[in-house]
Scaffold this active site. Structure first.
Site, PDB file in Angstrom:
ATOM      1  N   PRO A 118     -12.704 -12.349 -12.995  1.00  7.53           N
ATOM      2  CA  PRO A 118     -13.067 -10.905 -12.967  1.00  7.53           C
ATOM      3  C   PRO A 118     -12.127  -9.812 -12.978  1.00  7.53           C
ATOM      4  O   PRO A 118     -12.337  -8.738 -13.766  1.00  7.53           O
ATOM      5  CB  PRO A 118     -13.925 -10.835 -11.607  1.00  7.53           C
ATOM      6  N   HIS A 147       0.912  -1.225  -0.172  1.00  7.83           N
ATOM      7  CA  HIS A 147      -0.047  -0.138   0.214  1.00  7.83           C
ATOM      8  C   HIS A 147       0.848   1.391   0.087  1.00  7.83           C
ATOM      9  O   HIS A 147       0.271   2.471  -0.582  1.00  7.83           O
ATOM     10  CB  HIS A 147      -0.962   0.038   1.128  1.00  7.83           C
ATOM     11  N   ASP A 162     -10.415  -3.296   0.909  1.00  8.43           N
ATOM     12  CA  ASP A 162      -9.870  -3.352   2.129  1.00  8.43           C
ATOM     13  C   ASP A 162      -9.640  -2.086   2.779  1.00  8.43           C
ATOM     14  O   ASP A 162      -9.570  -2.059   4.143  1.00  8.43           O
ATOM     15  CB  ASP A 162      -8.593  -4.379   2.271  1.00  8.43           C
ATOM     16  N   ASP A 180      -5.991  -1.259  -7.755  1.00  5.76           N
ATOM     17  CA  ASP A 180      -5.683  -2.135  -6.618  1.00  5.76           C
ATOM     18  C   ASP A 180      -6.533  -3.451  -6.901  1.00  5.76           C
ATOM     19  O   ASP A 180      -7.632  -3.668  -6.217  1.00  5.76           O
ATOM     20  CB  ASP A 180      -5.898  -1.639  -5.415  1.00  5.76           C
TER      21      ASP A 180
END
Length: 285
Positions: free
Chosen positions: A164, A63, A87, A157
């Protein structure tokens, strides 16, 4: 007593295993099979459809590098869009920068956001409730194709281009991202582990090159994502951000510091030095 193990099998010739201290949650919401468990070495681990998405132990590396590298390279990011990232970790890092005026999170699965808010609150650390955050529950591909907004930073992200998540690695999607960028804007994304997923680097470069002036990659070492250095994709309409000097990056960090555990201005510059085997995956000069 038999010890439980979670095995992630991304490749036919290699797998990794995590000792499971206890399983905390398991459900199938119709879109994704969600499992959360605790492990001694990596803390809480979230998996979707059997693939690890985030661990509380090492998520900070991923991150921080996808957020702070483009923000300090750009120098004046005010608007950001995160595609995926339910998240909340990417929001958390982006919103550490006081200059950010708005951060839009586009997540296809509302259940992931609510699940992570409840069961992994340390990852988002309040970012979902920041007044600068806007949460949009929508398909990221469709959102980018239809929105008229412009962003200084777009962070993709996503999962790997399997299932998918594959639509977020297409040329059509990258073209829409390019349309939604401001003149000095930057797009970054996770781009797999080049030692094992080299074709992802090559394909991303080819699909982005027609739509951006600067297409490249940088790296980070994230223990969970096994197989060597992780590639992070980079694309911008401007050549300037990626080539800012070490002194400029250091000065920006000193003027507007944020708390980090991995990112530093020196790491920022060094991350763009690609190993030769990664360079060989890039078709362009």
């Amino acid at each position: 007593m038999t010890e439980a193990w979670f095995r992630e099998e991304l490749y036919p010739h290699w797998r990794q295993s995590f000792a499971v201290s206890r399983e905390l949650y398991r459900a199938d919401d119709g879109l994704q099979d969600i499992v959360l468990f605790e492990t001694p070495g990596f803390g809480r681990v979230l998996t979707l459809d059997g693939v690890i998405q985030v661990t509380t132990g090492d998520e900070f590396i991923y991150h921080e590098m996808l957020a702070h590298v483009p923000i300090y390279a750009h120098g004046a990011v005010k608007t950001a869009c995160v595609v995926g990232g339910g998240d909340g970790g990417m929001l958390r890092e982006i919103l550490k920068h006081q200059a950010i005026q708005q951060a839009v999170l586009v997540e296809i699965d509302a259940a992931v956001v609510e699940f992570c808010r409840t069961h992994m609150p340390s990852v988002s650390d309040g970012a979902f409730d920041d007044p600068r955050t806007e949460i949009v529950i929508a398909d990221g591909l469709r959102y980018m194709a239809e929105t008229e907004r412009k962003f200084d930073l777009i962070v993709i992200d996503s999962t790997d281009p399997i299932g998918p998540g594959g639509v977020l690695f297409t040329e059509a999607f990258y073209k829409d991202c390019a349309r939604c960028l401001t003149p000095d804007g930057i797009v970054v994304n996770q781009n797999g582990v080049p030692f094992l997923q080299g074709e992802e680097v090559t394909d991303t470069w080819r699909r982005r090159r027609p739509h951006f002036a600067d297409v490249s990659f940088y790296t980070a070492a994230v223990p969970t994502y096994v197989g060597g250095l992780m590639a992070l994709g980079w694309a911008s309409h401007s050549l300037r951000p990626r080539h800012e000097s070490s002194d400029t990056i250091a000065a920006r960090f000193q003027a507007a510091p944020v708390a980090t555990r991995y990112y530093t201005p020196d790491i920022h510059k060094a991350s763009f030095a690609l190993p030769k085997y990664v360079q060989n995956l890039i078709p362009g000069p």
